[in-house]
Design a protein around this motif. Structure first.
Motif, PDB file in Angstrom:
ATOM      1  N   HIS A 165       9.874 -12.915  29.657  1.00 17.65           N
ATOM      2  CA  HIS A 165       9.157 -12.136  30.612  1.00 17.65           C
ATOM      3  C   HIS A 165       9.398 -12.876  31.872  1.00 17.65           C
ATOM      4  CE1 HIS A 165       5.850  -9.727  32.538  1.00 17.65           C
ATOM      5  NE2 HIS A 165       5.427 -10.883  33.125  1.00 17.65           N
ATOM      6  N   SER A 166       9.607 -14.036  32.114  1.00 19.41           N
ATOM      7  CA  SER A 166      10.025 -14.666  33.416  1.00 19.41           C
ATOM      8  C   SER A 166      11.164 -14.589  33.841  1.00 19.41           C
ATOM      9  CB  SER A 166       9.689 -16.346  33.165  1.00 19.41           C
ATOM     10  OG  SER A 166      10.441 -16.963  32.288  1.00 19.41           O
ATOM     11  N   LEU A 168       5.448 -17.203  21.044  1.00 17.04           N
ATOM     12  CA  LEU A 168       4.886 -16.953  22.050  1.00 17.04           C
ATOM     13  C   LEU A 168       5.598 -17.539  23.420  1.00 17.04           C
ATOM     14  CD1 LEU A 168       2.272 -16.154  23.814  1.00 17.04           C
ATOM     15  CD2 LEU A 168       1.448 -18.661  23.397  1.00 17.04           C
ATOM     16  N   LYS A 169       6.325 -18.838  23.030  1.00 15.78           N
ATOM     17  CA  LYS A 169       7.237 -19.340  24.211  1.00 15.78           C
ATOM     18  C   LYS A 169       8.344 -18.494  24.449  1.00 15.78           C
ATOM     19  CE  LYS A 169       6.365 -24.224  23.325  1.00 15.78           C
ATOM     20  NZ  LYS A 169       5.977 -24.508  24.982  1.00 15.78           N
ATOM     21  N   THR A 170       9.147 -17.877  23.386  1.00 19.97           N
ATOM     22  CA  THR A 170      10.391 -17.049  23.740  1.00 19.97           C
ATOM     23  C   THR A 170       9.645 -15.697  24.537  1.00 19.97           C
ATOM     24  OG1 THR A 170      11.041 -17.553  21.596  1.00 19.97           O
ATOM     25  CG2 THR A 170      11.895 -15.519  22.707  1.00 19.97           C
ATOM     26  N   SER A 171       8.541 -15.338  24.219  1.00 22.42           N
ATOM     27  CA  SER A 171       8.033 -14.085  24.951  1.00 22.42           C
ATOM     28  C   SER A 171       7.669 -14.347  26.362  1.00 22.42           C
ATOM     29  CB  SER A 171       6.726 -13.500  24.330  1.00 22.42           C
ATOM     30  OG  SER A 171       6.086 -12.320  25.264  1.00 22.42           O
ATOM     31  N   ARG A 172       7.230 -15.459  26.571  1.00 24.72           N
ATOM     32  CA  ARG A 172       6.905 -15.871  28.017  1.00 24.72           C
ATOM     33  C   ARG A 172       8.185 -16.191  28.920  1.00 24.72           C
ATOM     34  NH1 ARG A 172       1.889 -20.198  27.535  1.00 24.72           N
ATOM     35  NH2 ARG A 172       0.083 -18.424  27.167  1.00 24.72           N
ATOM     36  N   LEU A 173       9.263 -16.652  28.084  1.00 23.62           N
ATOM     37  CA  LEU A 173      10.498 -17.123  28.870  1.00 23.62           C
ATOM     38  C   LEU A 173      11.408 -15.615  29.267  1.00 23.62           C
ATOM     39  CD1 LEU A 173      12.249 -19.608  29.600  1.00 23.62           C
ATOM     40  CD2 LEU A 173      13.397 -19.394  27.135  1.00 23.62           C
ATOM     41  N   ARG A 200      16.518 -19.834  25.982  1.00 22.70           N
ATOM     42  CA  ARG A 200      16.384 -20.666  26.768  1.00 22.70           C
ATOM     43  C   ARG A 200      17.610 -21.300  27.577  1.00 22.70           C
ATOM     44  NH1 ARG A 200      11.864 -25.780  26.899  1.00 22.70           N
ATOM     45  NH2 ARG A 200      12.214 -26.229  29.065  1.00 22.70           N
TER      46      ARG A 200
END
Length: 325
Positions: free
Chosen positions: A215-216, A208-213, A124
């Motif tokens: 991906h974005s 999950l947060k790392t994966s979404r970050l 992040r």
């Protein structure tokens, strides 16, 4: 089928726990020590001798290695006692062994939560360090983690002392077999929730947060940089899977074992022994994390693998015999 008929057939269900302890627990603990002790000792020595600058993740992983190392040191004695059909004769050794075992069990998953958090913050904030990634913050979180785990384990020590006193200080029991003033079932369920389920949820959430970050941000990152940031995600997922696979059977069977001993369960002797047998089978499985954890040190530590391998190569050259002229 009554007990006499089982004996006539050559098997007494009451002997199931003794057989598993001698022929399953003893070799399992011996193998875990042989595999896990060298790896964790290498990591501890590598951190102390090779790491010039400590980051937050190094602090978490170092404490995890220390916890694993202390626990692994108790396994040779356990393996010897089980192999010879003996019970721990020293009350102090009994309490210390169970204490280190459960402190390691719950500190391992808690430190892995902070590792997952640290890697999430790395993704992040790739250009600057978050305040939680500072070594001082890591030291504070580490101290609070040790305090929390010790608070969780203290009631178990009280239970063990009461159980030992009731048995005239002559028999060392595992957690699921203890009896005392503390509600064993309620305490075990609470420990399962706070010591296992909540930290596992924490690892999954950061994964999950790392994966979404990722991906974005993937379109904005260069391919090489995005690939390097995917390593923390893979390791966080692997940690979640490891604790789910290794810890879940143990915690389920520990609570089932405690329930089976309650009078209101009204289970037969052999049924209780079969439940205890399944619980015994899950114990080395849960503790196998101490063998797997060193793998995470090589993939998560910042340049730790390169520094350690470089040090080993230097030592190897110094110890090598000179070539004949």
């Amino acid at each position: 089928m009554n007990r006499s008929s089982l004996v006539n057939r050559g098997f007494d269900c009451r002997q199931l726990d003794d057989l598993l302890e001698r022929y399953y627990l003893s070799p399992s603990y011996g193998l875990q020590f042989c595999l896990g002790f060298p790896g964790n000792l290498l990591v501890v020595l590598g951190y102390v001798c090779c790491l010039p600058k400590w980051h937050s993740i190094n602090i978490y992983l170092f404490n995890l290695a220390i916890s694993d190392l202390l626990f692994l040191c108790t396994l040779p004695r356990l393996s010897y006692l089980y192999a010879n059909g003996q019970s721990e004769s020293s009350p102090l050794a009994c309490v210390l062994n169970r204490y280190l075992l459960h402190v390691n069990l719950y500190s391992s998953i808690l430190f892995m939560v902070w590792v997952s958090m640290d890697r999430f913050l790395l993704v992040r904030h790739p250009t600057k360090s978050h305040f939680l990634q500072k070594p001082k913050a890591a030291l504070v979180l580490t101290g609070l983690s040790w305090l929390a785990v010790h608070v969780q384990v203290v009631p178990m020590i009280a239970l063990m002392l009461q159980d030992l006193r009731r048995r005239n200080w002559s028999r060392c029991q595992d957690f699921a077999s203890l009896t005392g003033d503390v509600n064993t079932l309620g305490y075990s369920v609470g420990l399962t929730l706070t010591g296992y389920i909540l930290p596992l949820i924490g690892i999954c959430v950061f994964s999950l947060k790392t994966s979404r970050l990722l991906h974005s941000q993937e379109s904005a990152l260069q391919r090489r940089k995005a690939t390097s940031y995917r390593r923390p995600l893979r390791v966080a997922r692997a940690a979640a899977v490891m604790f789910l696979v290794l810890y879940a059977p143990y915690h389920v069977m520990r609570n089932v074992r405690i329930v089976s001993r309650q009078a209101w369960a009204r289970l037969g002797v052999c049924t209780r022994m079969h439940v205890e047998g399944m619980y015994i089978v899950t114990r080395p499985v849960a503790f196998f994390h101490s063998v797997i954890n060193p793998v995470f040190y090589f993939f998560m530590g910042d340049q730790f693998r390169e520094l350690l391998l470089g040090k080993v190569r230097v030592l190897g050259r110094k110890m090598a015999w000179p070539r004949p002229t």
